[in-house]
Write a protein that holds these residues in place. Structure first.
Motif, short mmCIF file in Angstrom:
data_model
loop_
_atom_site.label_atom_id
_atom_site.label_comp_id
_atom_site.label_asym_id
_atom_site.label_seq_id
_atom_site.Cartn_x
_atom_site.Cartn_y
_atom_site.Cartn_z
N THR A 47 0.83 -1.21 0.00
CA THR A 47 0.00 0.00 0.00
C THR A 47 0.86 1.25 0.00
O THR A 47 0.60 2.21 -0.74
N VAL A 56 -3.67 -4.28 -5.40
CA VAL A 56 -3.44 -3.30 -4.34
C VAL A 56 -3.41 -1.88 -4.91
O VAL A 56 -3.98 -0.94 -4.32
N SER A 106 -7.08 -0.92 -5.63
CA SER A 106 -7.89 -0.72 -4.43
C SER A 106 -7.42 0.48 -3.62
O SER A 106 -8.24 1.23 -3.07
N ALA A 107 -6.12 0.70 -3.54
CA ALA A 107 -5.60 1.86 -2.81
C ALA A 107 -6.02 3.17 -3.48
O ALA A 107 -6.38 4.14 -2.80
N THR A 141 -8.00 -1.78 1.04
CA THR A 141 -7.00 -2.71 0.54
C THR A 141 -6.89 -3.95 1.41
O THR A 141 -6.54 -5.04 0.91
#
Length: 358
Positions: free
Chosen positions: A234, A300, A303-304, A343
């Motif tokens: 992340t 990731v 989603s981040a 995440t």
């Protein structure tokens, strides 16, 4: 016609001249000249003659032109009027941001290496503070009174239940928390009841329930490595988006939501996260493969970015820049959890699919 060739015409005497004055001309006093003739003082001024005697006309003196006004201050140097080019800036205190980030990272890694339960306590504290920031901003900016007490107690219980009982425990704690919000709000007048409990249910899902998946990552045998992978990917995604977007960003990704984000920055986030994911799956996760890390890094990064945009939507709706001021250079706790919260379930799900939950 040239002024130097202009000569005065003979001036008629007295009444004969007065008759030629237009209807809109105010008559001027009649003054005798040196020869005893009468002429209009105004006409004398118009033709260059001096009233009340003196030299009637000077043909060799052209009429004076008005003095030119001095040029404006920027006229001599037009290039000075434009402001100097501005250098790109990060928009935050980078020294404070880096210092706070290093401090938070030290606390997280120390808690992971000492005892797992200590890290669960860190997650609980972050959840409670995040709920306090979110409910406070909702009440300040929108007049929405989401009950903080049942949210804080239920949120802490949710994280602990997820660590102890897994996904089943998290869902049960989530349902009980929403029920507690509904009952708690009944102690106040019924006005805006639906709005307040809806905001409470949203806060319960958005902060503690999503954070529960971080505690669930910790339950595996290689739980600390999974949590480190989650946090590292992340952070690397955010760093890649910032670095590439700041240097090469030109095309806006979502200008209405977050004007600072660019498509080039998103490509940087994907590239950095995929590279980090391949390394993490190869060297940190038991039974992981590098190609799984590529997929994990891609997920990731997406989603981040979506989590960051979602938080930006909330802050734009509230009309604020940051959720709080607790962390210098970062804003509030919620400003750091924006990309982490959505995440966590993505990483938990993919790791469970790739290498299992044991």
């Amino acid at each position: 016609m040239n002024d130097s060739s202009w000569q005065p015409e003979p001036v008629p005497a007295g009444p004969a001249y007065d008759a030629q004055v237009g209807p809109h001309t105010r008559p001027m006093p009649i003054v005798p000249d040196a020869a005893g003739r009468d002429f209009d003082d105004r006409e004398a001024r118009d033709r260059g003659a001096a009233p009340h005697g003196g030299s009637p006309f000077r043909a060799d003196t052209p009429p004076q032109e008005p003095m030119p006004s001095p040029p404006p201050p920027h006229a001599e140097h037009p290039q000075d009027s434009s402001p100097p080019p501005q250098k790109k800036r990060a928009g935050r205190d980078l020294r404070a941001a880096i210092g706070v980030g290093v401090g938070l990272g030290a606390v997280i890694f120390a808690s992971l290496l000492i005892v797992k339960a200590v890290f669960v306590g860190v997650v609980v504290v972050a959840v409670v503070v995040g709920l306090w920031e979110l409910t406070s901003r909702l009440q300040e900016k929108k007049g929405i009174k989401a009950p903080l007490v049942p949210l804080a107690v239920g949120g802490a219980a949710m994280v602990v239940a997820g660590y102890v009982r897994g996904a089943e425990g998290a869902w049960v704690a989530m349902a009980l928390t929403v029920l507690a919000v509904l009952v708690w709000r009944m102690t106040e007048p019924p006005e805006d009841y639906l709005k307040d409990v809806t905001a409470g249910a949203f806060a319960a899902f958005y902060v503690p329930f999503l954070a529960t998946f971080v505690a669930m990552l910790l339950t595996a045998d290689d739980g600390p490595q999974r949590v480190i992978t989650f946090l590292l990917l992340t952070v690397v995604s955010d760093t890649g988006a910032y670095a590439v977007g700041w240097r090469f960003g030109k095309t806006k990704l979502a200008p209405r939501i977050s004007p600072g984000k660019t498509r080039e920055g998103l490509f940087g986030a994907v590239a950095f996260a995929m590279a980090a994911g391949a390394l993490c799956m190869e060297f940190l996760i038991d039974g992981g493969a590098w190609w799984q890390g590529l997929l994990l890094g891609l997920a990731v990064a997406v989603s981040a970015t979506l989590g960051d945009l979602g938080e930006s939507m909330i802050k734009r709706d509230l009309g604020i820049k940051d959720m709080g001021t607790l962390l210098p250079g970062h804003g509030g706790i919620m400003d750091r959890l924006d990309s982490l919260l959505p995440t966590a379930p993505v990483v938990w799900l993919l790791l469970a699919a790739f290498v299992g939950t044991g």
